[in-house]
Design a protein around this motif. Structure first.
Motif, PDB file in Angstrom:
ATOM      1  N   PHE A  11     -14.469  -0.637  -7.471  1.00  0.00           N
ATOM      2  CA  PHE A  11     -13.772   0.322  -6.034  1.00  0.00           C
ATOM      3  C   PHE A  11     -13.612   1.476  -6.046  1.00  0.00           C
ATOM      4  O   PHE A  11     -13.513   2.584  -5.096  1.00  0.00           O
ATOM      5  CB  PHE A  11     -11.988  -0.610  -6.191  1.00  0.00           C
ATOM      6  N   VAL A  12     -14.590   1.738  -7.167  1.00  0.00           N
ATOM      7  CA  VAL A  12     -14.685   3.974  -7.048  1.00  0.00           C
ATOM      8  C   VAL A  12     -16.111   3.526  -6.342  1.00  0.00           C
ATOM      9  O   VAL A  12     -16.086   4.703  -5.665  1.00  0.00           O
ATOM     10  CB  VAL A  12     -15.185   3.542  -8.784  1.00  0.00           C
ATOM     11  N   GLU A  13     -17.119   2.976  -5.759  1.00  0.00           N
ATOM     12  CA  GLU A  13     -17.735   3.030  -5.257  1.00  0.00           C
ATOM     13  C   GLU A  13     -17.784   2.284  -4.099  1.00  0.00           C
ATOM     14  O   GLU A  13     -18.300   3.731  -3.103  1.00  0.00           O
ATOM     15  CB  GLU A  13     -19.036   1.757  -6.084  1.00  0.00           C
TER      16      GLU A  13
ATOM     17  N   GLN B 173      -3.476   0.278   3.451  1.00  0.00           N
ATOM     18  CA  GLN B 173      -3.718   0.203   2.255  1.00  0.00           C
ATOM     19  C   GLN B 173      -4.305  -1.567   2.579  1.00  0.00           C
ATOM     20  O   GLN B 173      -4.637  -2.553   2.369  1.00  0.00           O
ATOM     21  CB  GLN B 173      -2.309  -0.502   1.528  1.00  0.00           C
ATOM     22  N   GLU B 174      -4.471  -2.771   3.905  1.00  0.00           N
ATOM     23  CA  GLU B 174      -4.348  -3.448   4.637  1.00  0.00           C
ATOM     24  C   GLU B 174      -6.495  -3.265   4.796  1.00  0.00           C
ATOM     25  O   GLU B 174      -6.552  -4.951   5.111  1.00  0.00           O
ATOM     26  CB  GLU B 174      -3.347  -4.631   5.202  1.00  0.00           C
ATOM     27  N   MET B 175      -6.717  -2.989   5.343  1.00  0.00           N
ATOM     28  CA  MET B 175      -8.230  -2.227   5.136  1.00  0.00           C
ATOM     29  C   MET B 175      -9.003  -2.518   4.138  1.00  0.00           C
ATOM     30  O   MET B 175      -8.465  -1.669   3.134  1.00  0.00           O
ATOM     31  CB  MET B 175      -8.340  -1.019   6.333  1.00  0.00           C
ATOM     32  N   PRO B 176      -9.526  -3.613   3.312  1.00  0.00           N
ATOM     33  CA  PRO B 176     -10.292  -3.427   2.587  1.00  0.00           C
ATOM     34  C   PRO B 176     -11.189  -2.269   1.830  1.00  0.00           C
ATOM     35  O   PRO B 176     -11.502  -2.542   0.582  1.00  0.00           O
ATOM     36  CB  PRO B 176     -10.958  -4.776   2.550  1.00  0.00           C
ATOM     37  N   ARG B 177     -11.319  -1.388   2.858  1.00  0.00           N
ATOM     38  CA  ARG B 177     -12.178  -0.252   2.646  1.00  0.00           C
ATOM     39  C   ARG B 177     -11.801   1.066   2.897  1.00  0.00           C
ATOM     40  O   ARG B 177     -12.399   1.929   2.382  1.00  0.00           O
ATOM     41  CB  ARG B 177     -13.650  -0.644   3.626  1.00  0.00           C
ATOM     42  N   SER B 178     -10.267   1.080   3.066  1.00  0.00           N
ATOM     43  CA  SER B 178      -9.981   2.486   2.720  1.00  0.00           C
ATOM     44  C   SER B 178      -9.136   2.985   1.659  1.00  0.00           C
ATOM     45  O   SER B 178      -9.586   1.978   0.318  1.00  0.00           O
ATOM     46  CB  SER B 178      -8.700   2.088   3.984  1.00  0.00           C
ATOM     47  N   LEU B 179      -8.950   4.481   1.857  1.00  0.00           N
ATOM     48  CA  LEU B 179      -9.289   4.404   0.279  1.00  0.00           C
ATOM     49  C   LEU B 179      -7.828   4.495   0.030  1.00  0.00           C
ATOM     50  O   LEU B 179      -7.597   4.591  -1.382  1.00  0.00           O
ATOM     51  CB  LEU B 179      -9.352   6.055   0.353  1.00  0.00           C
TER      52      LEU B 179
ATOM     53  N   CYS C  45      -8.293   1.055  -2.222  1.00  0.00           N
ATOM     54  CA  CYS C  45      -9.399   1.055  -3.105  1.00  0.00           C
ATOM     55  C   CYS C  45      -8.666   2.108  -4.079  1.00  0.00           C
ATOM     56  O   CYS C  45      -8.593   1.291  -5.085  1.00  0.00           O
ATOM     57  CB  CYS C  45     -10.694   2.058  -2.984  1.00  0.00           C
ATOM     58  N   PHE C  46      -7.478   2.800  -4.038  1.00  0.00           N
ATOM     59  CA  PHE C  46      -6.827   3.240  -5.349  1.00  0.00           C
ATOM     60  C   PHE C  46      -5.618   2.342  -5.570  1.00  0.00           C
ATOM     61  O   PHE C  46      -4.997   2.448  -6.714  1.00  0.00           O
ATOM     62  CB  PHE C  46      -6.868   4.663  -5.112  1.00  0.00           C
TER      63      PHE C  46
END
Length: 316
Positions: free
Chosen positions: A167-169, A237-243, A246-247
């Motif tokens: 998730f950092v990447e 937050q429901e979007m798997p690649r949103s910031l 991830c956090f």
């Protein structure tokens, strides 16, 4: 857990995520390059992939001509490109091999088989016609890796460090793409015509982040809008690649790691802080702050978290 073991698990996931991110950018470039779009030049789409992966300068130093063949060879197979799919898969596999006894057989087989089959491919055989299928194969192998990690690995410190790397990447990739294209996501662009260059950029950004169809689910009655796209990829937050997503994962994993070790390190509190800041934001606040400035600061904080994590847990 030894620091070098934690580091290998962290970078194993990070490099594997990076390979898929580069592949997705190339998919978007290929799709755009073979389809006529409002008279845009062929190179526009290829430049999109190179710019968003931070590779345009290196590419220009190596190649004089901008075409699908050169770009795909550089982004997939080039040994002298540190961000190529080849190098990312090799480094992911090497890190996994270093901790072979700390991961499951299923996870190791997913990674090792991917690397073996990849190295058996002759780059010259990946013609323009075969490129889409090859990119799809790389994506499928990335999904297999994630499935093996999520479905077979014990929820212990090894799993936590692996998730941190992933998730950092992913957060870094999303933030860098948005920051590179931030000018197209400013609210003033929402008054543009449907056939504009910005509208192509919006679609390309969503495709590069696997969000084109899910955007339609999140905003079922709205056309593509700069405001909505930025909100979707930063705060939803429901979007798997949103910031935010991830956090949300990183913060939860940080709490799990703190409980597992019975102590809180500075990196874990930093993760909670970044997550809290994202959770408390509205998109209008970010625009008022300045989208470019916000994304630049976020990239710095994400890097700071990764660096602090490596110091706290003695990554070799």
């Amino acid at each position: 857990m030894l620091g070098r073991t934690a580091a290998s698990l962290f970078w194993m996931s990070r490099y594997h995520e990076r390979a898929q991110n580069v592949t997705r950018l190339l998919e978007v470039a290929y799709r755009g390059a073979i389809m006529s779009h409002n008279g845009q030049e062929h190179g526009t789409h290829l430049t999109f992939a190179l710019t968003n992966s931070g590779l345009e300068s290196d590419y220009r130093q190596k190649y004089e001509e901008l075409n699908i063949r050169n770009v795909s060879m550089f982004m997939i197979f080039a040994k002298d490109n540190p961000l190529s799919v080849r190098n990312s898969l090799e480094l992911a596999r090497n890190n996994a091999r270093a901790v072979r006894t700390s991961i499951t057989a299923e996870l190791w087989e997913a990674m090792n088989t991917t690397w073996i089959e990849f190295t058996e491919v002759n780059p010259q055989s990946v013609t323009q016609e075969k490129l889409p299928d090859f990119l799809a194969w790389i994506n499928q192998r990335a999904h297999l890796f994630r499935g093996a990690l999520l479905n077979t690995v014990l929820r212990n410190d090894g799993y936590f460090f692996s998730q941190m790397g992933n998730f950092v990447e992913r957060a870094d990739n999303t933030a860098r793409i948005l920051n590179t294209q931030y000018w197209s996501l400013l609210p003033d662009n929402d008054i543009i015509d449907d056939g504009s260059t910005e509208r192509y950029q919006w679609s390309a950004i969503l495709r590069a982040l696997s969000g084109r169809r899910s955007y339609r689910f999140a905003y079922p009655h709205a056309r593509l809008k700069a405001f909505n796209i930025a909100e979707f990829l930063i705060l939803r937050q429901e979007m798997p690649r949103s910031l935010a997503h991830c956090f949300d994962w990183i913060a939860d994993t940080a709490e799990d790691l703190a409980q597992y070790y019975g102590s809180r390190e500075p990196s874990l509190d930093l993760a909670i802080e970044i997550h809290r800041e994202l959770s408390g934001k509205q998109m209008r606040d970010i625009y008022q702050e300045g989208l470019h400035d916000f994304l630049t600061i976020f990239i710095g904080k994400n890097n700071q978290f990764a660096q602090q994590l490596s110091e706290d847990y003695n990554f070799a």
